[in-house]
Design a protein around this motif. Structure first.
Motif, PDB file in Angstrom:
ATOM      1  N   LEU A 154       0.820  -1.210   0.000  1.00  0.00           N
ATOM      2  CA  LEU A 154       0.000   0.000   0.000  1.00  0.00           C
ATOM      3  C   LEU A 154       0.857   1.265   0.000  1.00  0.00           C
ATOM      4  O   LEU A 154       0.609   2.191  -0.771  1.00  0.00           O
ATOM      5  CB  LEU A 154      -0.933  -0.007   1.216  1.00  0.00           C
ATOM      6  N   ARG A 155       1.876   1.296   0.823  1.00  0.00           N
ATOM      7  CA  ARG A 155       2.747   2.472   0.860  1.00  0.00           C
ATOM      8  C   ARG A 155       4.036   2.123   1.582  1.00  0.00           C
ATOM      9  O   ARG A 155       4.120   1.110   2.289  1.00  0.00           O
ATOM     10  CB  ARG A 155       2.055   3.652   1.535  1.00  0.00           C
ATOM     11  N   TYR A 156       4.999   3.014   1.386  1.00  0.00           N
ATOM     12  CA  TYR A 156       6.293   2.879   2.041  1.00  0.00           C
ATOM     13  C   TYR A 156       6.679   4.238   2.597  1.00  0.00           C
ATOM     14  O   TYR A 156       6.515   5.254   1.932  1.00  0.00           O
ATOM     15  CB  TYR A 156       7.362   2.391   1.049  1.00  0.00           C
ATOM     16  N   GLU A 157       7.174   4.242   3.814  1.00  0.00           N
ATOM     17  CA  GLU A 157       7.555   5.494   4.468  1.00  0.00           C
ATOM     18  C   GLU A 157       8.989   5.387   4.975  1.00  0.00           C
ATOM     19  O   GLU A 157       9.329   4.455   5.720  1.00  0.00           O
ATOM     20  CB  GLU A 157       6.632   5.814   5.651  1.00  0.00           C
ATOM     21  N   ILE A 158       9.824   6.335   4.552  1.00  0.00           N
ATOM     22  CA  ILE A 158      11.185   6.407   5.083  1.00  0.00           C
ATOM     23  C   ILE A 158      11.135   7.062   6.459  1.00  0.00           C
ATOM     24  O   ILE A 158      10.593   8.157   6.621  1.00  0.00           O
ATOM     25  CB  ILE A 158      12.094   7.213   4.142  1.00  0.00           C
ATOM     26  N   LYS A 159      11.700   6.401   7.444  1.00  0.00           N
ATOM     27  CA  LYS A 159      11.699   6.964   8.793  1.00  0.00           C
ATOM     28  C   LYS A 159      12.868   7.920   9.003  1.00  0.00           C
ATOM     29  O   LYS A 159      12.682   9.078   9.372  1.00  0.00           O
ATOM     30  CB  LYS A 159      11.762   5.835   9.832  1.00  0.00           C
ATOM     31  N   ASN A 160      14.064   7.437   8.763  1.00  0.00           N
ATOM     32  CA  ASN A 160      15.256   8.247   9.034  1.00  0.00           C
ATOM     33  C   ASN A 160      16.251   8.105   7.890  1.00  0.00           C
ATOM     34  O   ASN A 160      16.443   7.012   7.350  1.00  0.00           O
ATOM     35  CB  ASN A 160      15.935   7.803  10.342  1.00  0.00           C
ATOM     36  N   ILE A 161      16.861   9.255   7.556  1.00  0.00           N
ATOM     37  CA  ILE A 161      17.993   9.279   6.630  1.00  0.00           C
ATOM     38  C   ILE A 161      19.146   9.903   7.401  1.00  0.00           C
ATOM     39  O   ILE A 161      19.142  11.099   7.689  1.00  0.00           O
ATOM     40  CB  ILE A 161      17.676  10.086   5.356  1.00  0.00           C
ATOM     41  N   THR A 162      20.124   9.084   7.747  1.00  0.00           N
ATOM     42  CA  THR A 162      21.205   9.546   8.613  1.00  0.00           C
ATOM     43  C   THR A 162      22.535   9.488   7.858  1.00  0.00           C
ATOM     44  O   THR A 162      23.024   8.383   7.581  1.00  0.00           O
ATOM     45  CB  THR A 162      21.297   8.674   9.871  1.00  0.00           C
ATOM     46  N   PRO A 163      23.098  10.640   7.516  1.00  0.00           N
ATOM     47  CA  PRO A 163      24.424  10.627   6.885  1.00  0.00           C
ATOM     48  C   PRO A 163      25.493  10.224   7.899  1.00  0.00           C
ATOM     49  O   PRO A 163      25.264  10.191   9.111  1.00  0.00           O
ATOM     50  CB  PRO A 163      24.608  12.075   6.411  1.00  0.00           C
ATOM     51  N   SER A 164      26.670   9.925   7.385  1.00  0.00           N
ATOM     52  CA  SER A 164      27.790   9.586   8.265  1.00  0.00           C
ATOM     53  C   SER A 164      28.219  10.814   9.068  1.00  0.00           C
ATOM     54  O   SER A 164      27.840  11.946   8.757  1.00  0.00           O
ATOM     55  CB  SER A 164      28.962   9.049   7.444  1.00  0.00           C
ATOM     56  N   ARG A 165      29.019  10.575  10.106  1.00  0.00           N
ATOM     57  CA  ARG A 165      29.429  11.670  10.990  1.00  0.00           C
ATOM     58  C   ARG A 165      30.242  12.719  10.230  1.00  0.00           C
ATOM     59  O   ARG A 165      30.094  13.923  10.458  1.00  0.00           O
ATOM     60  CB  ARG A 165      30.243  11.109  12.150  1.00  0.00           C
ATOM     61  N   HIS A 166      31.079  12.266   9.329  1.00  0.00           N
ATOM     62  CA  HIS A 166      31.877  13.209   8.531  1.00  0.00           C
ATOM     63  C   HIS A 166      30.977  14.067   7.648  1.00  0.00           C
ATOM     64  O   HIS A 166      31.184  15.289   7.521  1.00  0.00           O
ATOM     65  CB  HIS A 166      32.876  12.435   7.677  1.00  0.00           C
ATOM     66  N   VAL A 167      29.975  13.440   7.054  1.00  0.00           N
ATOM     67  CA  VAL A 167      29.049  14.189   6.200  1.00  0.00           C
ATOM     68  C   VAL A 167      28.243  15.184   7.029  1.00  0.00           C
ATOM     69  O   VAL A 167      28.006  16.322   6.606  1.00  0.00           O
ATOM     70  CB  VAL A 167      28.115  13.220   5.447  1.00  0.00           C
ATOM     71  N   ILE A 168      27.831  14.780   8.236  1.00  0.00           N
ATOM     72  CA  ILE A 168      27.076  15.689   9.104  1.00  0.00           C
ATOM     73  C   ILE A 168      27.931  16.898   9.469  1.00  0.00           C
ATOM     74  O   ILE A 168      27.454  18.047   9.461  1.00  0.00           O
ATOM     75  CB  ILE A 168      26.614  14.945  10.367  1.00  0.00           C
ATOM     76  N   HIS A 169      29.219  16.649   9.778  1.00  0.00           N
ATOM     77  CA  HIS A 169      30.125  17.758  10.112  1.00  0.00           C
ATOM     78  C   HIS A 169      30.282  18.700   8.920  1.00  0.00           C
ATOM     79  O   HIS A 169      30.260  19.938   9.068  1.00  0.00           O
ATOM     80  CB  HIS A 169      31.476  17.193  10.535  1.00  0.00           C
ATOM     81  N   THR A 170      30.416  18.118   7.722  1.00  0.00           N
ATOM     82  CA  THR A 170      30.538  18.950   6.518  1.00  0.00           C
ATOM     83  C   THR A 170      29.265  19.744   6.272  1.00  0.00           C
ATOM     84  O   THR A 170      29.311  20.937   5.918  1.00  0.00           O
ATOM     85  CB  THR A 170      30.842  18.058   5.304  1.00  0.00           C
ATOM     86  N   LEU A 171      28.113  19.104   6.469  1.00  0.00           N
ATOM     87  CA  LEU A 171      26.838  19.804   6.280  1.00  0.00           C
ATOM     88  C   LEU A 171      26.676  20.934   7.291  1.00  0.00           C
ATOM     89  O   LEU A 171      26.131  22.006   6.956  1.00  0.00           O
ATOM     90  CB  LEU A 171      25.674  18.817   6.398  1.00  0.00           C
ATOM     91  N   GLU A 172      27.111  20.711   8.523  1.00  0.00           N
ATOM     92  CA  GLU A 172      27.016  21.766   9.531  1.00  0.00           C
ATOM     93  C   GLU A 172      27.860  22.969   9.132  1.00  0.00           C
ATOM     94  O   GLU A 172      27.431  24.127   9.270  1.00  0.00           O
ATOM     95  CB  GLU A 172      27.462  21.227  10.891  1.00  0.00           C
ATOM     96  N   GLU A 176      26.444  26.649   8.282  1.00  0.00           N
ATOM     97  CA  GLU A 176      26.957  27.839   8.966  1.00  0.00           C
ATOM     98  C   GLU A 176      27.426  28.884   7.962  1.00  0.00           C
ATOM     99  O   GLU A 176      27.157  30.085   8.118  1.00  0.00           O
ATOM    100  CB  GLU A 176      28.113  27.435   9.887  1.00  0.00           C
ATOM    101  N   ALA A 177      28.127  28.412   6.916  1.00  0.00           N
ATOM    102  CA  ALA A 177      28.556  29.348   5.865  1.00  0.00           C
ATOM    103  C   ALA A 177      27.369  29.961   5.148  1.00  0.00           C
ATOM    104  O   ALA A 177      27.358  31.164   4.819  1.00  0.00           O
ATOM    105  CB  ALA A 177      29.456  28.623   4.872  1.00  0.00           C
ATOM    106  N   GLU A 178      26.337  29.160   4.925  1.00  0.00           N
ATOM    107  CA  GLU A 178      25.146  29.677   4.268  1.00  0.00           C
ATOM    108  C   GLU A 178      24.438  30.707   5.143  1.00  0.00           C
ATOM    109  O   GLU A 178      23.945  31.729   4.651  1.00  0.00           O
ATOM    110  CB  GLU A 178      24.199  28.521   3.956  1.00  0.00           C
ATOM    111  N   ARG A 179      24.401  30.458   6.462  1.00  0.00           N
ATOM    112  CA  ARG A 179      23.787  31.439   7.369  1.00  0.00           C
ATOM    113  C   ARG A 179      24.574  32.745   7.383  1.00  0.00           C
ATOM    114  O   ARG A 179      23.978  33.835   7.383  1.00  0.00           O
ATOM    115  CB  ARG A 179      23.692  30.848   8.783  1.00  0.00           C
ATOM    116  N   ARG A 180      25.912  32.643   7.414  1.00  0.00           N
ATOM    117  CA  ARG A 180      26.725  33.860   7.377  1.00  0.00           C
ATOM    118  C   ARG A 180      26.512  34.611   6.065  1.00  0.00           C
ATOM    119  O   ARG A 180      26.441  35.850   6.055  1.00  0.00           O
ATOM    120  CB  ARG A 180      28.206  33.506   7.561  1.00  0.00           C
TER     121      ARG A 180
END
Length: 303
Positions: A154-172, A176-180
């Motif tokens: 009937l349907r499929y729902e993605i619960k969580n999409i979790t990047p690796s720790r390095h990717v999370i640090h890069t995204l942060e 931050e650069a985008e906010r500045r």
């Protein structure tokens, strides 16, 4: 008594094997001598003891299966941990019993492989922004593959999409650069708007001052023109009165006398206020001389 008891128990056992009550939420797959016979819907049914047996029972309600987290690689080579939920329902009890060994396990594994395949077609940002499209793609692929199993996804729902720790640090860092960047753009726009408003204010002030100066000059010109008109009118009126007086008998003599008096007064004032005198002071007594000459001229005229 023992024989009666055995017979009674045997009859109860036969009745138990003869009658079958299928609950409302289930369907029962019946085999006769090891071969598929029918699928019984919810309700009361009779079976042939020792020949018919309930081989499988399936829940006809919508079922929720948890898809464990697994490692996926996105289109831009980013490692992600993705889990989800798959919602399915048994539509055909026969196919669900004989089409596959365990449709639940098969649905979960198929959801995992399909999810890996679909995420590999998207970039990291697209996996977050296009969850609905990703869910629809997974449902479409699972439903197509599970059709021979007698189930409907009937349907499929993605619960969580979790990047690796390095990717999370890069995204942060990127966030931050985008906010500045947005803050600097906002400040620049504010300064630009302030400068525009200031220049508009100075421009309007200059316009107002020039308009005021213009109006002032117009008013002064109008006042000067009115003054000139009044003075000219007064002079014209005075000249008219003078000309009228001259036309009267004796007017010329009166005019001459007036001019003489003004001349003598002016000379007297000049001599009085001057520090260096270049004209004899006795010239101020010319008033008497002119008066005597005037009397002599009148006497001669009468004679």
């Amino acid at each position: 008594m023992l024989l009666f008891t055995i017979v009674f128990l045997f009859i109860v056992f036969l009745l138990y094997k003869l009658m079958l009550v299928v609950p409302m939420r289930e369907v029962a797959v019946i085999e006769r001598l090891g071969k598929f016979r029918t699928v019984l819907a919810p309700g009361f049914h009779f079976l042939i003891p020792f020949f018919d047996r309930v081989a499988y029972k399936h829940d006809t309600r919508e079922q929720v299966l948890d898809v464990p987290a697994q490692s996926c690689i996105s289109k831009d080579n980013t490692q992600l941990e993705v889990d989800g939920l798959v919602y399915l329902k048994v539509m055909d009890g026969k196919l669900a019993s004989y089409g596959i060994e365990d449709y639940r396990l098969a649905a979960v594994n198929l959801a995992q492989t399909t999810m890996r395949s679909e995420i590999g077609k998207l970039t990291l940002s697209e996996t977050f922004s296009e969850r609905d499209r990703l869910n629809e793609s997974i449902v479409r692929e699972i439903d197509k593959a599970s059709e021979p199993w007698g189930i409907k996804v009937l349907r499929y729902e993605i619960k969580n999409i979790t990047p690796s720790r390095h990717v999370i640090h890069t995204l942060e860092k990127q966030m931050e650069a985008e906010r500045r960047k947005r803050a600097e753009i906002t400040l620049a726009n504010a300064e630009k708007a302030a400068m525009i408003n200031l220049s508009e204010g100075e421009r309007q002030e200059a316009i107002n001052l020039s308009e005021g100066e213009k109006q002032k000059r117009i008013n002064e010109a109008r006042g000067t023109a009115a003054e000139i008109a009044i003075v000219a009118g007064a002079k014209a009126e005075g000249m008219a009165l003078v000309s009228g007086a001259l036309a009267v008998n004796g007017g010329t003599e009166a005019m001459n006398m007036q001019l003489k008096e003004q001349f003598i007064k002016q000379i007297g004032e000049v001599l009085k206020n001057a520090e260096v005198s270049v004209v004899p002071a006795e010239l101020a007594k010319m008033e008497g001389f002119f008066e005597g000459m005037d009397k002599v001229s009148h006497a001669l005229n009468k004679g």
